[in-house]
Motif scaffolding. Structure first.
Motif, PDB file in Angstrom:
ATOM      1  N   ILE A 188     104.400 -11.399 -19.562  1.00 36.62           N
ATOM      2  CA  ILE A 188     104.157 -12.825 -19.390  1.00 36.62           C
ATOM      3  C   ILE A 188     103.200 -13.299 -20.476  1.00 36.62           C
ATOM      4  CG2 ILE A 188     103.247 -14.619 -17.855  1.00 36.62           C
ATOM      5  CD1 ILE A 188     103.821 -12.703 -15.515  1.00 36.62           C
ATOM      6  N   LEU A 189     103.566 -14.402 -21.126  1.00 32.80           N
ATOM      7  CA  LEU A 189     102.740 -14.980 -22.179  1.00 32.80           C
ATOM      8  C   LEU A 189     102.470 -16.439 -21.846  1.00 32.80           C
ATOM      9  CD1 LEU A 189     103.189 -14.527 -25.989  1.00 32.80           C
ATOM     10  CD2 LEU A 189     102.882 -16.811 -25.034  1.00 32.80           C
ATOM     11  N   LEU A 190     101.210 -16.770 -21.657  1.00 31.90           N
ATOM     12  CA  LEU A 190     100.789 -18.156 -21.442  1.00 31.90           C
ATOM     13  C   LEU A 190     100.340 -18.710 -22.787  1.00 31.90           C
ATOM     14  CD1 LEU A 190     100.118 -20.508 -19.515  1.00 31.90           C
ATOM     15  CD2 LEU A 190      97.859 -19.458 -19.189  1.00 31.90           C
ATOM     16  N   GLN A 191     101.117 -19.658 -23.325  1.00 32.75           N
ATOM     17  CA  GLN A 191     100.823 -20.174 -24.660  1.00 32.75           C
ATOM     18  C   GLN A 191      99.535 -20.990 -24.656  1.00 32.75           C
ATOM     19  OE1 GLN A 191     102.463 -19.533 -27.550  1.00 32.75           O
ATOM     20  NE2 GLN A 191     100.890 -20.717 -28.622  1.00 32.75           N
ATOM     21  N   LEU A 192      98.664 -20.680 -25.592  1.00 32.04           N
ATOM     22  CA  LEU A 192      97.407 -21.400 -25.769  1.00 32.04           C
ATOM     23  C   LEU A 192      97.474 -22.236 -27.046  1.00 32.04           C
ATOM     24  CD1 LEU A 192      94.967 -18.472 -24.891  1.00 32.04           C
ATOM     25  CD2 LEU A 192      95.864 -20.252 -23.352  1.00 32.04           C
TER      26      LEU A 192
ATOM     27  N   ALA B 118      90.915 -19.382 -18.853  1.00 30.95           N
ATOM     28  CA  ALA B 118      90.483 -18.034 -18.479  1.00 30.95           C
ATOM     29  C   ALA B 118      90.988 -17.586 -17.105  1.00 30.95           C
ATOM     30  CB  ALA B 118      88.960 -17.928 -18.558  1.00 30.95           C
ATOM     31  N   PRO B 119      90.789 -18.364 -16.040  1.00 34.99           N
ATOM     32  CA  PRO B 119      91.274 -17.888 -14.736  1.00 34.99           C
ATOM     33  C   PRO B 119      92.792 -17.836 -14.654  1.00 34.99           C
ATOM     34  CG  PRO B 119      90.403 -20.123 -14.547  1.00 34.99           C
ATOM     35  CD  PRO B 119      90.028 -19.626 -15.905  1.00 34.99           C
ATOM     36  N   LEU B 120      93.470 -18.667 -15.408  1.00 39.53           N
ATOM     37  CA  LEU B 120      94.936 -18.616 -15.415  1.00 39.53           C
ATOM     38  C   LEU B 120      95.425 -17.364 -16.124  1.00 39.53           C
ATOM     39  CD1 LEU B 120      95.685 -22.387 -16.073  1.00 39.53           C
ATOM     40  CD2 LEU B 120      96.218 -21.100 -13.989  1.00 39.53           C
ATOM     41  N   ILE B 121      94.824 -17.036 -17.245  1.00 36.49           N
ATOM     42  CA  ILE B 121      95.185 -15.807 -17.956  1.00 36.49           C
ATOM     43  C   ILE B 121      94.948 -14.597 -17.056  1.00 36.49           C
ATOM     44  CG2 ILE B 121      94.485 -14.283 -19.851  1.00 36.49           C
ATOM     45  CD1 ILE B 121      94.033 -16.828 -21.521  1.00 36.49           C
ATOM     46  N   ASP B 122      93.845 -14.614 -16.320  1.00 37.63           N
ATOM     47  CA  ASP B 122      93.513 -13.467 -15.479  1.00 37.63           C
ATOM     48  C   ASP B 122      94.435 -13.319 -14.263  1.00 37.63           C
ATOM     49  OD1 ASP B 122      91.563 -12.241 -16.953  1.00 37.63           O
ATOM     50  OD2 ASP B 122      89.886 -13.255 -15.984  1.00 37.63           O
ATOM     51  N   ARG B 123      95.284 -14.315 -13.998  1.00 36.15           N
ATOM     52  CA  ARG B 123      96.290 -14.166 -12.946  1.00 36.15           C
ATOM     53  C   ARG B 123      97.450 -13.278 -13.396  1.00 36.15           C
ATOM     54  NH1 ARG B 123      95.473 -17.893  -8.717  1.00 36.15           N
ATOM     55  NH2 ARG B 123      97.428 -17.211  -7.762  1.00 36.15           N
ATOM     56  N   ILE B 124      97.594 -13.107 -14.696  1.00 34.27           N
ATOM     57  CA  ILE B 124      98.680 -12.266 -15.215  1.00 34.27           C
ATOM     58  C   ILE B 124      98.357 -10.812 -14.896  1.00 34.27           C
ATOM     59  CG2 ILE B 124      99.906 -11.516 -17.286  1.00 34.27           C
ATOM     60  CD1 ILE B 124      99.172 -14.237 -18.539  1.00 34.27           C
ATOM     61  N   PRO B 125      99.260 -10.085 -14.242  1.00 33.65           N
ATOM     62  CA  PRO B 125      98.997  -8.661 -13.960  1.00 33.65           C
ATOM     63  C   PRO B 125      98.775  -7.897 -15.258  1.00 33.65           C
ATOM     64  CG  PRO B 125     100.927  -9.446 -12.742  1.00 33.65           C
ATOM     65  CD  PRO B 125     100.570 -10.524 -13.715  1.00 33.65           C
TER      66      PRO B 125
ATOM     67  N   ASP C  49      99.924 -10.180 -24.126  1.00 37.08           N
ATOM     68  CA  ASP C  49      98.972 -10.700 -25.109  1.00 37.08           C
ATOM     69  C   ASP C  49      97.670  -9.896 -25.110  1.00 37.08           C
ATOM     70  OD1 ASP C  49      99.842 -12.657 -26.803  1.00 37.08           O
ATOM     71  OD2 ASP C  49      99.355 -14.335 -25.491  1.00 37.08           O
ATOM     72  N   GLY C  50      97.471  -9.064 -24.090  1.00 44.92           N
ATOM     73  CA  GLY C  50      96.262  -8.249 -24.022  1.00 44.92           C
ATOM     74  C   GLY C  50      94.993  -9.057 -23.863  1.00 44.92           C
ATOM     75  N   LEU C  51      95.078 -10.209 -23.194  1.00 36.77           N
ATOM     76  CA  LEU C  51      93.943 -11.130 -23.136  1.00 36.77           C
ATOM     77  C   LEU C  51      93.226 -11.182 -21.799  1.00 36.77           C
ATOM     78  CD1 LEU C  51      95.345 -14.193 -25.120  1.00 36.77           C
ATOM     79  CD2 LEU C  51      93.958 -12.284 -25.957  1.00 36.77           C
ATOM     80  N   THR C  52      93.754 -10.545 -20.763  1.00 33.73           N
ATOM     81  CA  THR C  52      93.078 -10.603 -19.478  1.00 33.73           C
ATOM     82  C   THR C  52      91.780  -9.794 -19.514  1.00 33.73           C
ATOM     83  OG1 THR C  52      94.219  -8.660 -18.602  1.00 33.73           O
ATOM     84  CG2 THR C  52      95.294 -10.795 -18.280  1.00 33.73           C
ATOM     85  N   THR C  53      90.912 -10.101 -18.575  1.00 35.49           N
ATOM     86  CA  THR C  53      89.659  -9.347 -18.469  1.00 35.49           C
ATOM     87  C   THR C  53      89.944  -7.868 -18.229  1.00 35.49           C
ATOM     88  OG1 THR C  53      88.526 -11.291 -17.592  1.00 35.49           O
ATOM     89  CG2 THR C  53      87.495  -9.157 -17.191  1.00 35.49           C
TER      90      THR C  53
END
Length: 287
Positions: A93-97, A106-113, A119-123
């Motif tokens: 899953i890629l959330l375009q920024l 940030a909290p939306l990206i962190d919803r991605i498992p 994208d390797g961007l979650t915490t």
């Protein structure tokens, strides 16, 4: 003579290899799927997403797309992410920024498992990189490492300076270089004497977003220079490096365009395939 690193050629080879692996991944017809989410109608973001989607289809992967309106709420975007996270046909899953100003990325990206965080961007992904645990790495830093490997540049024992400490490139790239045995210095906006930390380096990576920041005064003869920056000017695209001034000084240099940019797309495909292979082998990164 300064050698120009042909990132476009290296990226084509990687993409061809991904397509070959996709074709033989599973006999039951289940192929990797990349889901892209675009919120709003930002023209540049729409172009970037279109390029990514085309690359996905060319690799033989499943292209899944969600285009949400500019006024979409946090809950609407979160629901789209959750739907795709639960879909077994979606490998990544890629959330375009960037997102519209009223949304907190940030909290939306962190919803991605973490297992689908291509994208390797979650915490969680950042933590796995910091702890040297298996995970999906950010695409542009991974692409830089692939470029250096393709050129046969030995990183173990080398001195590398990363100019820029951003979360998307500078910080994760510094960690990837450390993992490869390089001695790494990170320069940033508060570095008092930039040339003092770049000139001793065997490898200099510029990822600052400042056009033309790096010149001959920053580079020792024979060093490898990787330019991550990209800027639109009346004369075309240029980077963070004054490349023409480094001709005959740098040993190798990446061009803009045609250097790091194509590698980012290639590594997105690699991450999507890797996520699918881990899931197929029931060895996916824990969510």
């Amino acid at each position: 003579m300064t050698t120009t690193i042909d990132g476009a050629r290296i990226a084509r080879e990687i993409r061809a290899g991904v397509a070959e692996r996709v074709a033989r991944l599973t006999p039951d017809g289940r192929v990797p799927g990349l889901a892209t989410i675009l919120v709003g109608d930002d023209a540049a973001s729409a172009v970037y997403v279109a390029v990514k989607r085309r690359a996905v289809r060319e690799a033989g992967m499943r292209d899944v797309h969600r285009h949400l309106p500019e006024e979409a709420t946090h809950g609407t975007v979160a629901a789209a992410i959750d739907e795709l996270a639960a879909d077994p046909d979606v490998s990544g899953i890629l959330l375009q920024l960037p997102l519209p100003a009223h949304l907190d990325a940030a909290p939306l990206i962190d919803r991605i498992p973490v297992a689908k965080d291509v994208d390797g961007l979650t915490t969680a992904s950042a933590g796995r990189l910091a702890r040297n645990e298996r995970g999906l790495r950010p695409c542009t830093p991974s692409g830089v490492i692939e470029l250096l490997d393709a050129e046969g540049i030995e990183l173990k024992g080398a001195c590398a300076t990363v100019v820029g400490w951003g979360e998307l490139v500078g910080r994760p790239l510094a960690q990837l270089l450390l993992r490869r045995g390089a001695t790494v210095t990170v320069a940033h906006e508060f570095t008092a004497d930039l040339a003092a930390v770049t000139r001793p380096a065997d490898v200099v990576v510029a990822a600052t977003g400042v056009r033309g920041l790096i010149g001959p005064e920053h580079i020792k003869p024979g060093a490898t220079v990787v330019d991550v920056g990209i800027h639109r000017t009346p004369d075309g695209l240029t980077g963070d490096v004054r490349a023409a001034e480094l001709d005959g000084i740098a040993g190798r240099i990446t061009p803009v365009p045609g250097g790091v940019g194509p590698m980012t797309i290639a590594m997105l495909l690699v991450n999507t395939l890797r996520a699918a292979e881990w899931a197929a082998g029931r060895e996916a990164v824990p969510a």
